[in-house]
Design a protein around this motif. Sequence first.
Motif, PDB file in Angstrom:
ATOM      1  N   TYR A  46      -4.122  -1.812  11.719  1.00  0.00           N
ATOM      2  CA  TYR A  46      -3.803  -0.430  12.056  1.00  0.00           C
ATOM      3  C   TYR A  46      -3.271   0.255  10.810  1.00  0.00           C
ATOM      4  O   TYR A  46      -2.319  -0.215  10.187  1.00  0.00           O
ATOM      5  CB  TYR A  46      -2.749  -0.403  13.174  1.00  0.00           C
ATOM      6  N   LEU A  47      -3.901   1.358  10.473  1.00  0.00           N
ATOM      7  CA  LEU A  47      -3.555   2.136   9.292  1.00  0.00           C
ATOM      8  C   LEU A  47      -3.641   1.268   8.037  1.00  0.00           C
ATOM      9  O   LEU A  47      -4.177   0.167   8.066  1.00  0.00           O
ATOM     10  CB  LEU A  47      -2.177   2.792   9.442  1.00  0.00           C
ATOM     11  N   GLN A  48      -3.116   1.761   6.946  1.00  0.00           N
ATOM     12  CA  GLN A  48      -3.156   1.035   5.677  1.00  0.00           C
ATOM     13  C   GLN A  48      -1.794   0.459   5.293  1.00  0.00           C
ATOM     14  O   GLN A  48      -1.644  -0.106   4.237  1.00  0.00           O
ATOM     15  CB  GLN A  48      -3.629   1.969   4.552  1.00  0.00           C
ATOM     16  N   SER A  49      -0.801   0.649   6.163  1.00  0.00           N
ATOM     17  CA  SER A  49       0.564   0.326   5.761  1.00  0.00           C
ATOM     18  C   SER A  49       1.076  -1.018   6.257  1.00  0.00           C
ATOM     19  O   SER A  49       2.269  -1.256   6.274  1.00  0.00           O
ATOM     20  CB  SER A  49       1.503   1.443   6.197  1.00  0.00           C
ATOM     21  N   ASN A 105       0.802  -1.225   0.000  1.00  0.00           N
ATOM     22  CA  ASN A 105       0.000   0.000   0.000  1.00  0.00           C
ATOM     23  C   ASN A 105       0.837   1.277   0.000  1.00  0.00           C
ATOM     24  O   ASN A 105       0.447   2.279   0.582  1.00  0.00           O
ATOM     25  CB  ASN A 105      -0.981   0.011   1.183  1.00  0.00           C
ATOM     26  N   VAL A 106       1.993   1.229  -0.647  1.00  0.00           N
ATOM     27  CA  VAL A 106       2.828   2.423  -0.801  1.00  0.00           C
ATOM     28  C   VAL A 106       2.977   2.730  -2.279  1.00  0.00           C
ATOM     29  O   VAL A 106       3.196   1.831  -3.078  1.00  0.00           O
ATOM     30  CB  VAL A 106       4.233   2.261  -0.171  1.00  0.00           C
ATOM     31  N   GLY A 107       2.849   3.991  -2.620  1.00  0.00           N
ATOM     32  CA  GLY A 107       3.061   4.401  -3.999  1.00  0.00           C
ATOM     33  C   GLY A 107       2.083   3.828  -5.002  1.00  0.00           C
ATOM     34  O   GLY A 107       2.392   3.721  -6.180  1.00  0.00           O
ATOM     35  N   GLY A 108       0.911   3.424  -4.544  1.00  0.00           N
ATOM     36  CA  GLY A 108      -0.109   2.952  -5.469  1.00  0.00           C
ATOM     37  C   GLY A 108       0.008   1.495  -5.895  1.00  0.00           C
ATOM     38  O   GLY A 108      -0.815   1.000  -6.646  1.00  0.00           O
ATOM     39  N   GLY A 109       1.034   0.796  -5.431  1.00  0.00           N
ATOM     40  CA  GLY A 109       1.213  -0.602  -5.840  1.00  0.00           C
ATOM     41  C   GLY A 109       1.062  -1.557  -4.679  1.00  0.00           C
ATOM     42  O   GLY A 109       0.958  -1.157  -3.528  1.00  0.00           O
ATOM     43  N   ARG A 110       1.043  -2.845  -5.020  1.00  0.00           N
ATOM     44  CA  ARG A 110       0.983  -3.917  -4.026  1.00  0.00           C
ATOM     45  C   ARG A 110      -0.117  -3.667  -2.991  1.00  0.00           C
ATOM     46  O   ARG A 110       0.123  -3.622  -1.799  1.00  0.00           O
ATOM     47  CB  ARG A 110       2.340  -4.114  -3.379  1.00  0.00           C
ATOM     48  N   LYS A 111      -1.326  -3.506  -3.498  1.00  0.00           N
ATOM     49  CA  LYS A 111      -2.483  -3.188  -2.658  1.00  0.00           C
ATOM     50  C   LYS A 111      -2.953  -4.393  -1.861  1.00  0.00           C
ATOM     51  O   LYS A 111      -3.171  -5.469  -2.419  1.00  0.00           O
ATOM     52  CB  LYS A 111      -3.650  -2.697  -3.514  1.00  0.00           C
ATOM     53  N   PHE A 157      -3.153 -12.446  -3.287  1.00  0.00           N
ATOM     54  CA  PHE A 157      -2.929 -11.206  -4.027  1.00  0.00           C
ATOM     55  C   PHE A 157      -1.989 -11.351  -5.223  1.00  0.00           C
ATOM     56  O   PHE A 157      -1.852 -10.432  -6.014  1.00  0.00           O
ATOM     57  CB  PHE A 157      -2.416 -10.104  -3.085  1.00  0.00           C
ATOM     58  N   GLY A 158      -1.294 -12.491  -5.322  1.00  0.00           N
ATOM     59  CA  GLY A 158      -0.458 -12.739  -6.491  1.00  0.00           C
ATOM     60  C   GLY A 158       0.905 -12.091  -6.453  1.00  0.00           C
ATOM     61  O   GLY A 158       1.578 -12.016  -7.478  1.00  0.00           O
ATOM     62  N   PHE A 159       1.349 -11.639  -5.304  1.00  0.00           N
ATOM     63  CA  PHE A 159       2.707 -11.100  -5.162  1.00  0.00           C
ATOM     64  C   PHE A 159       3.235 -11.458  -3.779  1.00  0.00           C
ATOM     65  O   PHE A 159       2.471 -11.694  -2.846  1.00  0.00           O
ATOM     66  CB  PHE A 159       2.769  -9.583  -5.407  1.00  0.00           C
ATOM     67  N   ASP A 160       4.566 -11.543  -3.699  1.00  0.00           N
ATOM     68  CA  ASP A 160       5.208 -11.893  -2.433  1.00  0.00           C
ATOM     69  C   ASP A 160       5.199 -10.703  -1.488  1.00  0.00           C
ATOM     70  O   ASP A 160       5.431  -9.566  -1.908  1.00  0.00           O
ATOM     71  CB  ASP A 160       6.652 -12.337  -2.666  1.00  0.00           C
ATOM     72  N   VAL A 161       4.941 -10.977  -0.231  1.00  0.00           N
ATOM     73  CA  VAL A 161       4.982  -9.965   0.819  1.00  0.00           C
ATOM     74  C   VAL A 161       5.835 -10.521   1.951  1.00  0.00           C
ATOM     75  O   VAL A 161       5.534 -11.593   2.480  1.00  0.00           O
ATOM     76  CB  VAL A 161       3.569  -9.620   1.350  1.00  0.00           C
ATOM     77  N   ASP A 162       6.902  -9.803   2.287  1.00  0.00           N
ATOM     78  CA  ASP A 162       7.701 -10.185   3.451  1.00  0.00           C
ATOM     79  C   ASP A 162       6.920  -9.833   4.710  1.00  0.00           C
ATOM     80  O   ASP A 162       6.346  -8.735   4.809  1.00  0.00           O
ATOM     81  CB  ASP A 162       9.034  -9.439   3.460  1.00  0.00           C
TER      82      ASP A 162
END
Length: 182
Positions: free
Chosen positions: A40-43, A13-19, A70-75
């Motif tokens: 908490y928050l959107q981040s 949720n930063v810079g419009g990507g990886r929502k 979501f189709g992408f890796d998230v650490d």
Amino acid sequence: MTTRYAALLRGINVGGGRKVPMAELRGLLESLGLLDVRTYLQSGQAAFTAGHGDEESLAADLSGALAGRFGFDVDVIVRGHAYLRSVLDDCPFPADTLEPKQLHVVYFSAPVTEDRFAEIDRAAYLPEEFRLGDRALYLYVPDGLGRSKLAEHVSKPRLNKGVVATSRNWNTVRKLVEMTEA
């Protein structure tokens, strides 16, 4: 026995990507059998109660579920309340006298040593400073993170090789402790 944890998701949720909408994150955590889920928050912060697993297995489960959904890796870094409280309590800077935007914590997925940051000429960045804690780096940036040259330097990929690192401002550090209290 159940434990309260916080999950720290890196780079969403930063810079419009990886929502990753927080309502969907809450649902995803609940689908993994986690209880009393709050975000908490959107981040990318969530707190939950788990009666199974440990920090590493919960982080791996959540990371895998996020990739599937979501189709992408998230650490993901997962930490229990006691650890989060110790990060707050062990701050080497006078947190109560600073603005929250001046103090940040970089959480690491594994322990790091001073050797990792030996190339940094700390005097060249003053009054900005950093100090290491338990799987955390405390970062004092008097003019804020966005203007910090030191923050830019300590976040270089070569310095964080082999570990997941994600930063939170002091307001969020305090909120994570609050959210994970029993």
